[in-house]
Enzyme design. Structure first.
Site, PDB file in Angstrom:
ATOM      1  N   LYS B  24       0.833  -1.205   0.000  1.00 52.44           N
ATOM      2  CA  LYS B  24       0.000   0.000   0.000  1.00 52.44           C
ATOM      3  C   LYS B  24       0.869   1.257   0.000  1.00 52.44           C
ATOM      4  O   LYS B  24       0.637   2.190  -0.764  1.00 52.44           O
ATOM      5  CB  LYS B  24      -0.900  -0.033   1.233  1.00 52.44           C
ATOM      6  CG  LYS B  24      -1.934   1.060   1.256  1.00 52.44           C
ATOM      7  CD  LYS B  24      -2.912   0.848   2.414  1.00 52.44           C
ATOM      8  CE  LYS B  24      -3.521  -0.532   2.351  1.00 52.44           C
ATOM      9  NZ  LYS B  24      -4.661  -0.740   3.210  1.00 52.44           N
ATOM     10  N   ARG B  94      -3.068   2.865   8.676  1.00 53.57           N
ATOM     11  CA  ARG B  94      -3.360   1.562   8.065  1.00 53.57           C
ATOM     12  C   ARG B  94      -2.111   0.704   8.067  1.00 53.57           C
ATOM     13  O   ARG B  94      -1.003   1.190   7.862  1.00 53.57           O
ATOM     14  CB  ARG B  94      -3.793   1.720   6.615  1.00 53.57           C
ATOM     15  CG  ARG B  94      -5.152   2.322   6.388  1.00 53.57           C
ATOM     16  CD  ARG B  94      -5.417   2.384   4.886  1.00 53.57           C
ATOM     17  NE  ARG B  94      -6.782   2.758   4.584  1.00 53.57           N
ATOM     18  CZ  ARG B  94      -7.180   3.989   4.289  1.00 53.57           C
ATOM     19  NH1 ARG B  94      -6.303   4.977   4.257  1.00 53.57           N
ATOM     20  NH2 ARG B  94      -8.450   4.227   4.012  1.00 53.57           N
ATOM     21  N   GLY B 103      -5.820 -10.889   8.906  1.00 55.19           N
ATOM     22  CA  GLY B 103      -5.432 -11.226  10.276  1.00 55.19           C
ATOM     23  C   GLY B 103      -4.780 -10.062  10.980  1.00 55.19           C
ATOM     24  O   GLY B 103      -4.713 -10.019  12.196  1.00 55.19           O
ATOM     25  N   MET B 105      -4.252  -5.854  11.873  1.00 52.72           N
ATOM     26  CA  MET B 105      -5.076  -4.679  12.091  1.00 52.72           C
ATOM     27  C   MET B 105      -5.306  -3.985  10.760  1.00 52.72           C
ATOM     28  O   MET B 105      -4.392  -3.874   9.961  1.00 52.72           O
ATOM     29  CB  MET B 105      -4.354  -3.717  13.038  1.00 52.72           C
ATOM     30  CG  MET B 105      -5.296  -2.705  13.630  1.00 52.72           C
ATOM     31  SD  MET B 105      -4.398  -1.347  14.396  1.00 52.72           S
ATOM     32  CE  MET B 105      -4.353  -0.194  13.029  1.00 52.72           C
ATOM     33  N   ARG B 338      -6.599   1.557  -9.151  1.00 54.97           N
ATOM     34  CA  ARG B 338      -6.220   0.160  -9.348  1.00 54.97           C
ATOM     35  C   ARG B 338      -6.671  -0.249 -10.742  1.00 54.97           C
ATOM     36  O   ARG B 338      -7.505   0.436 -11.366  1.00 54.97           O
ATOM     37  CB  ARG B 338      -6.862  -0.731  -8.298  1.00 54.97           C
ATOM     38  CG  ARG B 338      -8.354  -0.591  -8.234  1.00 54.97           C
ATOM     39  CD  ARG B 338      -8.955  -1.383  -7.084  1.00 54.97           C
ATOM     40  NE  ARG B 338     -10.381  -1.096  -7.012  1.00 54.97           N
ATOM     41  CZ  ARG B 338     -11.158  -1.430  -6.007  1.00 54.97           C
ATOM     42  NH1 ARG B 338     -10.672  -2.067  -4.976  1.00 54.97           N
ATOM     43  NH2 ARG B 338     -12.438  -1.143  -6.030  1.00 54.97           N
ATOM     44  N   HIS B 456     -23.318  -3.677  -6.574  1.00 53.23           N
ATOM     45  CA  HIS B 456     -22.971  -5.075  -6.365  1.00 53.23           C
ATOM     46  C   HIS B 456     -23.308  -5.929  -7.587  1.00 53.23           C
ATOM     47  O   HIS B 456     -22.494  -6.711  -8.068  1.00 53.23           O
ATOM     48  CB  HIS B 456     -23.716  -5.604  -5.132  1.00 53.23           C
ATOM     49  CG  HIS B 456     -23.493  -7.050  -4.882  1.00 53.23           C
ATOM     50  ND1 HIS B 456     -24.409  -8.022  -5.232  1.00 53.23           N
ATOM     51  CD2 HIS B 456     -22.438  -7.701  -4.345  1.00 53.23           C
ATOM     52  CE1 HIS B 456     -23.924  -9.199  -4.906  1.00 53.23           C
ATOM     53  NE2 HIS B 456     -22.732  -9.047  -4.351  1.00 53.23           N
ATOM     54  N   SER B 772      -2.865 -39.628 -24.792  1.00 59.76           N
ATOM     55  CA  SER B 772      -3.693 -38.490 -24.422  1.00 59.76           C
ATOM     56  C   SER B 772      -3.968 -38.594 -22.933  1.00 59.76           C
ATOM     57  O   SER B 772      -4.548 -39.572 -22.471  1.00 59.76           O
ATOM     58  CB  SER B 772      -4.997 -38.503 -25.226  1.00 59.76           C
ATOM     59  OG  SER B 772      -5.804 -37.418 -24.831  1.00 59.76           O
ATOM     60  N   CYS B 839      -6.824 -34.604 -22.677  1.00 63.54           N
ATOM     61  CA  CYS B 839      -8.246 -34.450 -23.004  1.00 63.54           C
ATOM     62  C   CYS B 839      -9.111 -34.415 -21.762  1.00 63.54           C
ATOM     63  O   CYS B 839     -10.320 -34.429 -21.845  1.00 63.54           O
ATOM     64  CB  CYS B 839      -8.700 -35.553 -23.958  1.00 63.54           C
ATOM     65  SG  CYS B 839      -8.552 -37.193 -23.240  1.00 63.54           S
ATOM     66  N   TYR B 859      -0.582 -30.950 -27.731  1.00 59.84           N
ATOM     67  CA  TYR B 859      -1.844 -30.200 -27.792  1.00 59.84           C
ATOM     68  C   TYR B 859      -2.635 -30.384 -26.508  1.00 59.84           C
ATOM     69  O   TYR B 859      -2.360 -31.294 -25.718  1.00 59.84           O
ATOM     70  CB  TYR B 859      -2.694 -30.652 -28.994  1.00 59.84           C
ATOM     71  CG  TYR B 859      -3.239 -32.055 -28.866  1.00 59.84           C
ATOM     72  CD1 TYR B 859      -4.441 -32.297 -28.198  1.00 59.84           C
ATOM     73  CD2 TYR B 859      -2.550 -33.139 -29.398  1.00 59.84           C
ATOM     74  CE1 TYR B 859      -4.929 -33.590 -28.062  1.00 59.84           C
ATOM     75  CE2 TYR B 859      -3.031 -34.426 -29.273  1.00 59.84           C
ATOM     76  CZ  TYR B 859      -4.224 -34.639 -28.593  1.00 59.84           C
ATOM     77  OH  TYR B 859      -4.705 -35.910 -28.439  1.00 59.84           O
TER      78      TYR B 859
END
Lengths: 890, 890
Positions: B24, B94, B103, B105, B338, B456, B772, B839, B859
């Site tokens: 950050k 922060r 986990g 603060m 971001r 949302h 395959s 496959c 492939y």
């Protein structure tokens, strides 16, 4: 390419010449050279076979002359002449490659017979039946195997004749009619082939030799070589040998004998013979043979000659021999010798005796014994208390005690006995034949009225270690009436009898058996094995009783103690179900609290029995639904109750149970919620188990009993499973010790049974104190074979030679074994002292034990009864390794 | 160890300093340095954290002075003073480690408030509500996260107040009562902590910094580091930043915007804002935000500043940005930027546009796009014919067409839709919240009345590619009455609607959808990918239709054609059952003869669609009982009939069927009689299949259609299985060609799905033209995880981080991957040109595709819809490889 000598007299070869003379030829040469009276003959080499193929199925130039020269030498030795009507020589012609190989031409007997020599033979033997029977057999055999006129067509002609005469058996046809039959056979041959049956013995011989060489490239032989990876250019040899006959009169005879007793190993000739008879008569059981000891009285000279031949053979091969002989007009011939089959106890005694006699070394003794045979030494014995009623006595063909209900046919035996319903049965037969094998294997013991020590029943008894009594001639078997009578008693099918195969006595009623009294020779032998082996040997044992037995049979620890077997006891199952069906953790804990002291008691008993030896305890492994009632039964009951008693509380209860069972059903339980996954989803169960284990160890410490506890987490596939579970359970263990105020030794390890665990063993080894290969599941997953379902295809696979053997029986080295080897290397790479064992059933399979030795495991673990097998196999592994090293060093 | 500078102003750092400043801090520094108006602040380094821990949770000497000096610089920049009652500076504190880490603060906002500064703020803002609300939030946050006074206890006090006032929402409490609440909170704090709430802002700050450092060693943080293997000595940094407020009046505001349209990728600002509001207000949807374009009219200066900031950010990061901003009293601040989330089609357009704009290279464009997103580009479109009735219009938040029945709550949606009953439904809601996620994922499409482009519903739509229309404000949702009204229409729950997520229009009724018209950008993008990748890409397709689609989506062949799917068609199933239940080979053949022309027709269609591209056809694989009626149903029916109709012929028939089904039941079908084992036990079935395959290829040859047939034998574990089956089937193929008088190209190969096959690939490669990987089964066996049963534990495993992810979704590299790598090396060791593909479903998973590239497969094969994903992932594999190489070369 330089051509070697193409035709070898038996006296010119030896047993090391298998490449050139084939296996059979080399052995005939060897016997001839050590001075035995082998009927003379010669071998045409495998190189000739290759030449024959190269020439487009033509015998090479000049070979016939060489064959004739060899024939002349045989004639000189035996004093007969090939094709001579006054004193004809007859020969057998047999194929013989380096390796025994089905699909090729087998044998032509009595070659050299024609209308003239037959009459000559008649003049010599005055035995019309013998001559015409031999002749008709020859025509058929020659026609069938050499000239491709099928056997069935000959048999049809014989059948028509018997029908016309109104008889059933070949032996009921008189010699005059047999003579007619010869003519009919020859006519049939001419009709089918367009030419007359070859009367010239030299032509007969040439055709037969060519037929043997041609048969090398039979489709069946080619297929066999392909699957067995036998090179096509080995070729086969041809053996031409003088015929001898034991049925030429009262001064002739035939027999079979062992140089030591194959049932108990005691030294001395053991066998039987018949005068004026052919080998077939003995095998067919048409006449009852006489013990070999009688021959000493009947013909001391011949007996001494035979005794000497036996001594020579045993001295030469340094091994107990099984010898076939024929007396032709007062002359003894040895036809065949081979290593004699014997019971496990006999094998041990013979091996130990031969070391004492300084014939062989200890290493040879150990290497010689097939480990599987040792299991027979642990056969239980009959416990004879008081005076039980003797039903019948017979020959002690297979040692050990057996108790069971009488069954009179093999089909029923297979249905009721081992592999079937699992009832204890004794198969009682007039005599047994190859069709009886399934029934015999399903029985605790076998009893026959007829047949001697070389009968079918006796052979099977020796091979499979089945307590068996043969030739109990006093017994009458009434198969129709389903009864047996003897000694004034009459028993019905289903009645109990007790059989002492060691003594050869059958008692009426159901007696007890007791564990085998282990012989001194057995102890000596196992001590030799233990002194040699590097691998440790542990047992799989789930109860204090099994643990005690394991120690008795030589276990150095327990490699697998399955905790869930303790859950299946009838008194515990309801509590286990309570635990499984619990709707909350709290209810589950109540049930677990009841189970804990029970498991703690179990572990205490096991620790005590093991007296400080390491004990590996596997935490709960199977899916929990295995402890619940069966789904289908519940569904049926519910469906029925819905129609008949729809409001009942029983229905409600069963419906609830059914829905729980359904919830827990799995499509592939082997790959489902089991093993350590249970520990993660329902941690309480294993917490209880570890509490019980450590608690029991603390109880032992209190009582002065040493313990060494190894806690095994099953089905780990990812190192984090082990890490997470270990953390939790370590806390439980510490808590248990704190509560008991004691410290005990314990460690955590894992089974390696998921292929991924083997592939990531370097990660898992960082968290494990030990690995134990669970090769049952490892094989099932690596090979994608569920043992429960494999019945539908694995048999066909093995039969069709698609796979060399059932991988659930012996470790598949190329696949599963490779994975195990990788695992050991990866694990020891990060943890060089990592203890690694195996606890799958392969731990008691000799080939697998040797493999475990070769990849450097620390121990194998198997069921207690297989411990001696594992101990011997482990010793053999060391000896074979140093043998191989010796070869490399040379 | 030399100590670096301990406190860094944002303007002193940059984005490469994540080790020292945390993620950050480094980003805040970067934004500051490229000239953006980031609220000023500073970062205390991760090294201080380690020092703090070393000192036993003590701040190192002299640090406080450095913090004060940094604070002074912030004060100077922003023109406010920390703790100054006349013009107070408030800050946020922060944590910020190198890696995002739960986990620890999180955040304390509004730090610096006390009774004096609150009054000062009030004097400045004249906004009582703002001030007391901010203050009470600060007391609670500080108490909770810094001083360990639990949040719930504060909320209980607030709850009691609301109860007293008779209100429900926080917003209904007036400012006077909020002020009282602050006093109550402080009293509560004093009671719990035994000291007064710290009024000194410098003390508040020191406590908060210490709390952040202490939280580095929270148990939860430690556990997280352990499972994620993050070293304990990284430490966390602390970020102290000036607070800015968008709710300080009408000259303040807050908003969010993207630099390009995240739904379709068009260039231009796209977003919304609200004046006199806080970020929370926008997210909570309490007030409806205004499109960002409005800002240009409302405040052109600010708008221009913002536009410039956006340009700078996009130029700098060379990527579309999602930017949060706040206007405080006419001053613009950028709070966060971001990379913006976008739909698949938008992602493709943006990537292609940016290449055209010469911002990024083609390689960057290819590397940037998460391959999974491409699936959205193939979303079907609504087919609009005639003039359907428009129900409502809204924001086009998620492109694509969707047709379904209206469902008004997520619970019902989840029950009826995808993953439930599989019905087609459209979820219609006033607005959505995180509880609706299950219902949204089960729906074909989503329609909401409220919420903007950052709501949302819009976020979820973008992430999962669900056709979605948001903020259809004309629509009224009557959840009680289960009705929706709009545009004069009233629809009931269960009525059909058709949603055009691309246009933002909802129609009444059930319309058709058609495949996506693939955009030019998409074609360009995929062409770039194809030019780069080395791996071939094939499709799994079982029908001519699927084959045609596969070609359209870029398949270079079929990697898996499952023949048994053809058996399941209703018209064929009865014949298939006849074939399975046949008691004799003859009866079986009759059924097979009926099936043969049907399969031949299927194959013809597939070959035609593929036009000469290779087609890998797998012979029958599943256990035959999968084609039979279900056992439980039969058992129920039989049980019922036995009671109700015991003599009936139906019962007899069902009993017979039940017994057959029982016979075929398996304990672990995955490891049972299936795959090539069927070919060995019931050779007729695959003989029919090969006859049909080669017959169809001959038909194609006749019709001038090219074919390249690869016949795949499944479940091979031992080379001999392949050898034996190949031999037999090769004969069938030759016979079929002879009958047709044509020659076609075909080869035999095998699936590698049994671990043993991988382990013995060197043997198997001698018989196979191709391998395959069937990674579905290979994973199940290697990991001992049955996908059908894994539901009971795999969720917990992933959740508890015992395993990094579900191995059935992405190849487990450490285990299964290792085996695959071994297999490739062993196979190519004996057959260097061996064609090897995959496959299993992993063939469409980007991580797995990259793995397949890395081990050298030829492939990958996947379902047609995932082809673009596989193509892109294959290209990325090449690019990432050369990136990695570049790094190594440096």
């Amino acid at each position: 390419m330089e051509m070697q000598k193409r035709v070898w007299m038996f006296e010119e070869g030896n047993r090391d010449m298998r490449d050139l003379l084939g296996g059979k030829g080399a052995n005939l040469a060897e016997m001839t050279n050590i001075g035995l009276a082998v009927p003379p003959g010669f071998t045409i080499t495998t190189e000739v076979c290759n030449e024959f193929v190269r020439l487009g199925n033509q015998l090479p130039a000049g070979l016939t002359d060489e064959i004739h020269a060899a024939l002349a030498k045989v004639e000189a030795k035996i004093g007969k002449k090939f094709g001579d009507p006054t004193n004809p020589l007859l020969v057998s012609v047999r194929s013989g490659a380096k390796f025994s190989m089905p699909g090729m031409m087998d044998t032509v007997l009595n070659l050299g017979l024609n209308d003239q020599t037959a009459e000559g033979l008649l003049a010599l033997t005055h035995n019309e039946r013998f001559v015409w029977d031999a002749y008709r057999r020859f025509i058929m055999m020659f026609g069938d195997v050499v000239m491709d006129v099928d056997k069935k067509s000959f048999e049809a002609i014989f059948g028509a004749l018997k029908h016309k005469l109104g008889v059933k058996l070949d032996t009921e046809v008189d010699s005059a009619h047999l003579k007619t039959l010869c003519a009919q056979f020859k006519a049939h041959y001419r009709k089918r082939k367009g030419h007359a049956f070859p009367e010239d013995p030299l032509v007969q011989l040439q055709y037969s030799v060519e037929a043997v060489f041609r048969s090398w490239n039979n489709p069946r032989a080619i297929t066999y070589r392909r699957t067995e990876k036998i090179p096509d250019d080995l070729g086969t040899a041809v053996n031409v040998q003088c015929m001898v006959f034991g049925n030429m009169g009262t001064d002739s005879g035939t027999g079979v004998a062992f140089t030591r007793n194959p049932a108990n190993g005691e030294k001395g000739l053991y066998g039987e013979y018949l005068m004026n008879a052919q080998g077939e008569d003995v095998v067919a059981g048409v006449r009852t043979p006489v013990p070999i000891s009688q021959l000493a009285k009947q013909d001391p000279t011949i007996y001494k000659q035979f005794e000497k031949a036996c001594r020579i053979l045993e001295d030469h091969y340094r091994e107990m021999q099984d010898i076939e002989f024929t007396i032709e007009r007062g002359r003894l011939f040895i036809l065949q010798c081979r290593t004699g089959k014997r019971t496990g106890p006999a094998a041990v005694k013979i091996a130990v005796d031969m070391v004492k006699e300084k014939r062989i070394t200890r290493a040879e003794a150990l290497l010689r014994l097939p480990p599987e045979q040792l299991e027979q030494c642990l056969h239980p014995r009959l416990k004879v208390n008081g005076k039980p009623s003797v039903f019948v006595k017979g020959m002690n063909a297979g040692p050990g005690g057996a108790v069971g209900r009488i069954v009179l046919d093999s089909h029923t035996a297979a249905r009721l006995g081992k592999g079937g319903r699992g009832e204890k049965i004794i198969l009682v037969r007039e005599e047994t034949n190859p069709d009886d094998i399934d029934g015999m294997l399903a029985a605790q013991g076998v009893l026959t009225a007829r047949g001697g020590r070389t009968s079918h029943a006796a052979l099977v008894a020796r091979q499979f270690g089945i307590p068996t009594i043969c030739g109990a001639g006093d017994m009458h078997v009434d198969e129709e009436g389903r009864r047996v009578r003897s000694n004034g008693f009459q028993l019905k099918e289903g009645d109990w009898i007790s059989l002492d195969g060691t003594a050869g006595v059958v008692y009426i009623g159901q007696m007890q058996t007791e564990p085998s009294a282990i012989s001194d020779e057995f102890k000596t032998f196992m001590a030799w094995a233990d002194a040699v082996r590097r691998l440790g040997v542990r047992a799989n044992a789930d109860t204090p009783e099994q643990a005690a037995q394991a120690v008795e049979f030589g276990a150095q620890g327990i490699g697998l103690c399955r905790t869930e077997h303790m859950f299946l006891e009838p008194s515990r199952l309801p509590i286990v179900r309570q635990m499984i069906l619990a709707e909350t953790d709290k209810i589950r804990q109540v049930a677990l609290d009841k189970l804990e002291p029970m498991q703690r008691g179990d572990f205490y008993g096991i620790f005590k029995a093991m007296g400080g030896r390491p004990v590996t305890i596997r935490l709960i492994d199977p899916p929990l639904h295995e402890f619940l009632p069966r789904h289908d039964e519940l569904l049926e009951a519910v469906t029925r109750l819905r129609l008949t008693n729809p409001g009942s509380s029983t229905l409600k209860r069963k419906e609830h149970l059914l829905s729980k069972v359904r919830e827990m059903q799995e499509a592939n339980p082997m790959l489902g919620l089991r093993g350590c996954r249970l520990s993660i989803v329902f941690p309480q169960i294993v917490q209880m188990q570890v509490g019980a284990i450590i608690g029991a160890a603390c109880d032992c410490a209190r009582d002065g009993i040493k313990t060494d506890v190894e806690i095994m987490i099953p089905l780990v596939g990812h190192v984090n499973e082990l890490r997470v579970i270990k953390q939790k359970l370590d806390a439980v263990a510490r808590e248990s010790m704190k509560r008991a105020g004691r410290k005990v030794k314990y460690s955590f390890g894992t089974m390696i049974e998921v292929p991924r665990a083997a592939l990531t063993a370097d990660e898992i080894a960082q968290e494990a104190s030990f690995f134990s290969f669970g090769t049952n599941d490892l094989t099932q997953m690596t090979y994608a074979i569920s043992r429960d379902d494999a019945g539908k295809f694995i048999g066909k696979y093995v039969e069709d030679k698609i796979i060399p053997g059932d991988p659930t029986e012996s470790i598949d080295r190329a696949g599963v074994g490779k994975l195990m080897d990788m695992c050991v290397k990866l694990g020891r790479g990060v943890s060089p002292k990592l203890k690694i064992g195996i606890c799958g059933e392969h731990g008691g399979d000799p080939r697998s034990v040797k493999f475990c030795h070769s990849i450097g495991l620390d121990y194998v673990s198997c069921s207690p009864r297989r411990l001696p097998i594992a101990r011997l196999a482990a010793a053999q592994a060391v000896l074979e390794e140093s043998e191989a090293k010796d070869v490399r060093d040379k």
